[in-house]
Design an enzyme around this catalytic site. Sequence first.
Site, short mmCIF file in Angstrom:
data_model
loop_
_atom_site.label_atom_id
_atom_site.label_comp_id
_atom_site.label_asym_id
_atom_site.label_seq_id
_atom_site.Cartn_x
_atom_site.Cartn_y
_atom_site.Cartn_z
N GLU A 63 4.82 -4.98 7.28
CA GLU A 63 4.07 -3.92 7.98
C GLU A 63 4.57 -3.68 9.40
O GLU A 63 4.55 -2.56 9.90
CB GLU A 63 2.57 -4.25 8.01
CG GLU A 63 1.86 -4.14 6.67
CD GLU A 63 1.89 -5.42 5.84
OE1 GLU A 63 2.71 -6.32 6.13
OE2 GLU A 63 1.10 -5.51 4.89
N ALA A 111 0.86 -1.18 0.00
CA ALA A 111 0.00 0.00 0.00
C ALA A 111 0.90 1.23 0.00
O ALA A 111 2.08 1.15 0.37
CB ALA A 111 -0.89 -0.02 1.23
N GLY A 143 0.76 -4.95 1.06
CA GLY A 143 -0.45 -5.04 0.24
C GLY A 143 -0.20 -5.69 -1.10
O GLY A 143 -1.12 -6.26 -1.70
N GLU A 151 -0.48 -9.24 -0.40
CA GLU A 151 -1.92 -9.51 -0.15
C GLU A 151 -2.71 -9.52 -1.45
O GLU A 151 -3.62 -10.34 -1.63
CB GLU A 151 -2.46 -8.46 0.82
CG GLU A 151 -1.87 -8.62 2.21
CD GLU A 151 -2.23 -7.49 3.15
OE1 GLU A 151 -1.98 -6.32 2.80
OE2 GLU A 151 -2.77 -7.76 4.23
C1 HXC Z 1 5.05 4.45 -1.24
C2 HXC Z 1 6.95 3.51 -2.07
C3 HXC Z 1 6.61 2.26 -1.52
C4 HXC Z 1 5.38 2.17 -0.80
C5 HXC Z 1 8.49 2.06 -2.52
N1 HXC Z 1 8.12 3.34 -2.68
N2 HXC Z 1 7.60 1.38 -1.81
N3 HXC Z 1 6.18 4.58 -1.94
N4 HXC Z 1 4.65 3.30 -0.69
N5 HXC Z 1 4.95 1.04 -0.27
C6 HXC Z 1 8.84 4.39 -3.40
C7 HXC Z 1 10.02 4.90 -2.60
O1 HXC Z 1 9.62 5.85 -1.65
C8 HXC Z 1 10.85 5.49 -3.70
O2 HXC Z 1 10.32 6.75 -4.07
C9 HXC Z 1 10.62 4.55 -4.87
O3 HXC Z 1 9.40 3.87 -4.58
C10 HXC Z 1 11.72 3.54 -5.03
O4 HXC Z 1 11.88 2.88 -3.78
P1 HXC Z 1 13.31 2.66 -3.10
O5 HXC Z 1 13.07 2.40 -1.67
O6 HXC Z 1 14.23 3.79 -3.44
O7 HXC Z 1 13.80 1.35 -3.88
P2 HXC Z 1 14.76 0.22 -3.34
O8 HXC Z 1 15.93 0.80 -2.59
O9 HXC Z 1 15.04 -0.66 -4.49
O10 HXC Z 1 13.91 -0.60 -2.26
C11 HXC Z 1 12.79 -1.32 -2.69
C12 HXC Z 1 11.94 -1.73 -1.46
C13 HXC Z 1 11.61 -0.48 -0.61
C14 HXC Z 1 12.70 -2.74 -0.62
C15 HXC Z 1 10.67 -2.39 -2.01
O11 HXC Z 1 11.09 0.51 -1.49
C16 HXC Z 1 10.63 -0.73 0.46
O12 HXC Z 1 10.95 -1.29 1.51
N6 HXC Z 1 9.37 -0.29 0.26
C17 HXC Z 1 8.32 -0.39 1.25
C18 HXC Z 1 7.82 -1.81 1.35
C19 HXC Z 1 6.77 -1.93 2.43
O13 HXC Z 1 7.01 -1.62 3.60
N7 HXC Z 1 5.57 -2.32 2.04
C20 HXC Z 1 4.42 -2.45 2.94
C21 HXC Z 1 3.65 -1.15 2.91
S1 HXC Z 1 2.39 -1.13 4.11
P3 HXC Z 1 11.21 8.08 -3.98
O14 HXC Z 1 10.23 9.14 -4.40
O15 HXC Z 1 11.70 8.19 -2.61
O16 HXC Z 1 12.30 7.84 -4.98
C22 HXC Z 1 1.20 -2.03 3.45
C23 HXC Z 1 0.01 -2.12 4.32
C24 HXC Z 1 -0.94 -3.09 3.78
O17 HXC Z 1 1.24 -2.55 2.39
C25 HXC Z 1 -2.23 -2.87 4.46
C26 HXC Z 1 -3.36 -3.19 3.57
C27 HXC Z 1 -3.24 -2.82 2.20
#
Ligand code: HXC
Length: 296
Positions: free
Chosen positions: A170, A104, A147, A150
């Site tokens: 999360e 998400a 997400g 999911e």
């Molecule tokens: C918003 C995101 C994002 C996310 C990545 N980006 N994941 N933006 N929401 N979930 C954005 C980053 O901010 C960044 O933008 C760009 O995508 C590239 O990401 P990087 O981190 O620079 O890439 P990398 O170093 O290759 O790392 C990849 C990654 C990391 C390991 C996937 O991005 C990451 O950990 N993302 C979050 C994963 C996560 O926690 N997901 C769960 C979310 S909570 P900028 O503008 O900074 O360049 C969730 C709740 C579910 O899903 C509940 C119900 C739906």
Amino acid sequence: MAAVLRGVLRPGAARRRLLLPSPLRPLPGARCCSAGAPFQYLAVQKTGARQSVGVIRLERPQALNALCEGLMKELGQALETLENDPQVGAIVITGSQKAFAAGADIKEMQNKNFQECYSSNFLAGWDKVSTVRKPIIAAVNGYALGGGCELAMMCDIIYAGEKAQFGQPEILLGTIPGAGGTQRLTRAVGKSLAMEMILTGDRISATEAKEAGLVSKVFPVEKLLDAAIACAEKIASNSKLVAAMAKESVNAAFETTLAEGTKTEKRLFYATFATDDRKEGMTAFVEKRKANFTDS
Ligand code: HXC
């Protein structure tokens, strides 16, 4: 092909997308199916010899396909269109080689409070994927996190590219899965691995996901989408009516007791005897020919 694709893309975006490398290449034989409605975050196409496979590609590369509200709204619309298209017998949802979806949208969620989440019924629209009656295959390359994992688990079959990574991180953000992760992951891989992934935020590889039963097959990255489309085409070549019944019956296994589930199965099995396709299927076998299903 460009003219065909323009119908599903943002104005001005077609040229840029057509120049993108192979994972985003236009699908052979694909064509627009969204009645001209432009999508900002998706490309939606029909493909296969009979145009019987709907392919939805998540296209928000700058955020690794993070599932913002706009994207999920469009996904719901695309699924509705494909669900109502009588030509389509199965759907493939995919992303890029780097990310199926990184979860998400954290930036969108960052400043939400409880009242907003509760009053707006945040995430309610996500259920759409799990209510579609046509079979859906998730073709997962790269990250399927939070997400994103999911979303893949809401699909009926998961195929993975060999570099795919699945995770529910999360907990590292101070929250928990909210779109079925604690439930579907546990049912798919069992309590110990689900607990480990959800409590540590650690990811598993495609091979581990296959061993754990989360995905059914693993493919080289470049071959994943073609394999998913081939599977979808095979599914679509059967009776769409009976496939929906089979899907309903399998899904009952996750909702009810064994006794109730087998009753549901029996009722649906009997129901197939009310269809022309059941008659055609068995007649074709006896006559030693290929069945010609009419979805009736
Ligand atoms: C918003 C995101 C994002 C996310 C990545 N980006 N994941 N933006 N929401 N979930 C954005 C980053 O901010 C960044 O933008 C760009 O995508 C590239 O990401 P990087 O981190 O620079 O890439 P990398 O170093 O290759 O790392 C990849 C990654 C990391 C390991 C996937 O991005 C990451 O950990 N993302 C979050 C994963 C996560 O926690 N997901 C769960 C979310 S909570 P900028 O503008 O900074 O360049 C969730 C709740 C579910 O899903 C509940 C119900 C739906």
